[in-house]
Design a protein around this motif. Structure first.
Motif, short mmCIF file in Angstrom:
data_model
loop_
_atom_site.label_atom_id
_atom_site.label_comp_id
_atom_site.label_asym_id
_atom_site.label_seq_id
_atom_site.Cartn_x
_atom_site.Cartn_y
_atom_site.Cartn_z
N CYS A 137 48.69 36.04 44.65
CA CYS A 137 50.04 36.01 44.09
C CYS A 137 50.12 34.98 42.98
O CYS A 137 49.60 33.86 43.12
CB CYS A 137 51.05 35.64 45.17
N ASP A 138 50.75 35.35 41.86
CA ASP A 138 51.08 34.40 40.80
C ASP A 138 49.86 33.59 40.36
O ASP A 138 49.91 32.37 40.22
CB ASP A 138 52.19 33.45 41.26
N MET A 139 48.75 34.30 40.12
CA MET A 139 47.50 33.62 39.79
C MET A 139 47.27 33.49 38.29
O MET A 139 46.16 33.17 37.85
CB MET A 139 46.32 34.37 40.44
N GLY A 140 48.29 33.75 37.50
CA GLY A 140 48.19 33.63 36.05
C GLY A 140 49.49 33.11 35.49
O GLY A 140 50.35 32.59 36.22
N PRO A 141 49.69 33.25 34.19
CA PRO A 141 50.90 32.72 33.55
C PRO A 141 52.17 33.46 33.94
O PRO A 141 53.27 32.94 33.77
CB PRO A 141 50.61 32.87 32.06
N GLU A 142 52.05 34.70 34.47
CA GLU A 142 53.21 35.48 34.89
C GLU A 142 53.16 35.72 36.39
O GLU A 142 52.09 35.81 36.99
CB GLU A 142 53.24 36.82 34.15
N THR A 143 54.34 35.81 36.99
CA THR A 143 54.40 36.06 38.42
C THR A 143 54.04 37.52 38.71
O THR A 143 54.22 38.40 37.88
CB THR A 143 55.80 35.77 38.97
N GLY A 144 53.53 37.76 39.90
CA GLY A 144 53.19 39.11 40.29
C GLY A 144 51.96 39.16 41.18
O GLY A 144 51.48 38.14 41.68
N MET A 145 51.42 40.38 41.36
CA MET A 145 50.26 40.62 42.20
C MET A 145 49.01 40.68 41.32
O MET A 145 49.00 41.36 40.29
CB MET A 145 50.42 41.93 42.97
N TYR A 146 47.95 39.99 41.76
CA TYR A 146 46.73 39.87 40.97
C TYR A 146 45.51 40.28 41.80
O TYR A 146 45.40 39.92 42.98
CB TYR A 146 46.53 38.42 40.54
N LEU A 147 44.60 41.02 41.17
CA LEU A 147 43.30 41.30 41.77
C LEU A 147 42.39 40.11 41.49
O LEU A 147 42.03 39.84 40.34
CB LEU A 147 42.69 42.57 41.19
N ALA A 148 42.05 39.36 42.55
CA ALA A 148 41.29 38.13 42.39
C ALA A 148 39.78 38.36 42.42
O ALA A 148 39.03 37.75 41.64
CB ALA A 148 41.67 37.13 43.48
N GLU A 149 39.30 39.23 43.32
CA GLU A 149 37.88 39.56 43.40
C GLU A 149 37.70 40.75 44.32
O GLU A 149 38.64 41.19 44.97
CB GLU A 149 37.06 38.36 43.89
N TRP A 150 36.49 41.27 44.37
CA TRP A 150 36.20 42.38 45.25
C TRP A 150 34.72 42.42 45.59
O TRP A 150 33.88 41.91 44.85
CB TRP A 150 36.64 43.72 44.63
N ASP A 151 34.43 42.99 46.73
CA ASP A 151 33.04 43.31 47.06
C ASP A 151 33.01 44.71 47.65
O ASP A 151 33.99 45.18 48.22
CB ASP A 151 32.41 42.29 48.01
N ALA A 152 31.88 45.40 47.46
CA ALA A 152 31.84 46.82 47.80
C ALA A 152 30.42 47.29 48.07
O ALA A 152 29.45 46.70 47.60
CB ALA A 152 32.45 47.64 46.67
N ILE A 153 30.36 48.36 48.83
CA ILE A 153 29.15 49.17 48.92
C ILE A 153 29.44 50.44 48.15
O ILE A 153 30.37 51.19 48.48
CB ILE A 153 28.79 49.50 50.38
N ILE A 154 28.71 50.67 47.06
CA ILE A 154 28.93 51.83 46.20
C ILE A 154 27.69 52.70 46.29
O ILE A 154 26.63 52.35 45.78
CB ILE A 154 29.17 51.40 44.74
N GLY A 155 27.82 53.84 46.98
CA GLY A 155 26.63 54.64 47.26
C GLY A 155 25.68 53.83 48.12
O GLY A 155 26.02 53.41 49.22
N SER A 156 24.49 53.54 47.60
CA SER A 156 23.51 52.73 48.33
C SER A 156 23.43 51.31 47.78
O SER A 156 22.58 50.53 48.19
CB SER A 156 22.13 53.38 48.25
N MET A 157 24.34 50.97 46.86
CA MET A 157 24.28 49.68 46.18
C MET A 157 25.42 48.78 46.64
O MET A 157 26.54 49.23 46.88
CB MET A 157 24.39 49.91 44.67
N THR A 158 25.15 47.49 46.81
CA THR A 158 26.19 46.52 47.07
C THR A 158 26.58 45.83 45.77
O THR A 158 25.74 45.64 44.89
CB THR A 158 25.73 45.47 48.09
N ALA A 159 27.83 45.46 45.65
CA ALA A 159 28.31 44.85 44.42
C ALA A 159 29.38 43.83 44.75
O ALA A 159 30.12 43.97 45.74
CB ALA A 159 28.86 45.90 43.46
#
Length: 295
Positions: free
Chosen positions: A150-172
């Motif tokens: 929340c509020d992780m930048g100059p404007e208030t709102g919802m922010y994507l901070a990071e992600w991790d995933a298994i995509i097919g056979s690959m981790t990212a």
């Protein structure tokens, strides 16, 4: 890799099992045990004279015991930390919800789900919401955990901070240099407006060396529109268009992502277009949900 990766990085998020919560036992209810009073009077007068005495004693004991015990126990517990925002257009603060979708990825039909997962901490130590985002396709699908702040930048709102995933056979794994604002705060949702974003990622895709990703773009908010959900319900939805350009290790991508967000449900529809190739990269349409209610 371009086509596989950018739906995860750019689509924005909403739907997670929530924290398991057990209601504490309430205080015991007071009980009063009243023992009834019993009174017995026995008078017997015997006169040696030839007198007849009649003694009538009437003993009336009226015992009225009124005990009023009023135990009021109000427990207010919440799974949402007080230092995290709430936004009904992406109800990550709700627990125990899941949403189901029909999805196409590059023309292949499949299904997927989003699920609220309560809250946790990012790798930088910030308290964030967690959400699971799954697409059920053996080659083009993924299982991702998204970290939403929340509020992780100059404007208030919802922010994507990071992600991790298994995509097919690959981790990212990726953590943008500047978290991307994908929704305004709830009080600002509705008016037509625009905002920009840009960031870089050192994208760890399990290849032995990190991939450098640069992304820039802008959101056009078209305001509220009436749409019809899968069950025939008409709702008001907040329509956003995300236009972006991206470079992953020299591989270029450009596209647009239309999204519709509904109060009480979050993301219900999106269409991702690859404008370089003139193709539809991905679509997602809500087909069911539990633990949530549109409003």
């Amino acid at each position: 890799m371009r086509i596989v990766l950018y739906p995860i990085v750019l689509l924005g998020v909403s739907a997670c099992a929530g924290n398991t919560y057990t209601q504490p036992d309430k205080d015991g209810v007071g009980e009063d045990l009243d023992t009834a009073d019993t009174a017995e009077d026995s008078d017997a007068d015997t006169d040696a004279d030839s007198d007849t005495d009649t003694d009538t004693d009437t003993d009336t004991d009226t015992d009225t015991d009124t005990d009023t015990d009023s135990d009021t126990d109000t427990d207010t517990d919440t799974d949402t930390p007080s230092d995290l925002c709430t936004n009904s257009f992406d109800p990550l603060h709700e627990s125990g919800w899941i949403k189901d979708f029909d999805i196409t990825v590059n023309g292949t039909s499949t299904t997927g789900a989003q699920q609220g997962a309560g809250y946790g901490w990012s790798t930088s130590g910030e308290k964030v919401y967690l959400m699971y985002d799954d697409v059920d396709d053996a080659t083009m699908g993924w299982q991702a955990t998204l970290y939403i702040g929340c509020d992780m930048g100059p404007e208030t709102g919802m922010y994507l901070a990071e992600w991790d995933a298994i995509i097919g056979s690959m981790t990212a794994y990726a953590a943008p240099s500047d978290p991307r604002r994908y929704l305004p705060e709830e009080a600002d949702i509705g008016p037509i407006t625009t905002w920009e974003y840009s960031y870089t990622n050192d994208l760890d895709a399990g290849l032995g060396v990190p991939l450098t990703q640069t992304v820039e773009g802008y959101y056009d908010a078209y305001g509220m529109e009436t749409i019809t959900l899968f069950d025939g319900t008409e709702v008001e939805a907040y329509h956003l268009l995300n236009t972006y350009t991206m470079d992953v290790a020299g591989q270029l991508a450009e596209g647009t992502i239309d999204q519709w967000w509904v109060a009480g449900l979050g993301l219900v529809r999106e269409e991702h277009n690859d404008t370089m190739n003139g193709t539809v990269a991905m679509t997602r349409e809500l087909t069911g949900y539990s633990g949530l209610s549109p409003r």
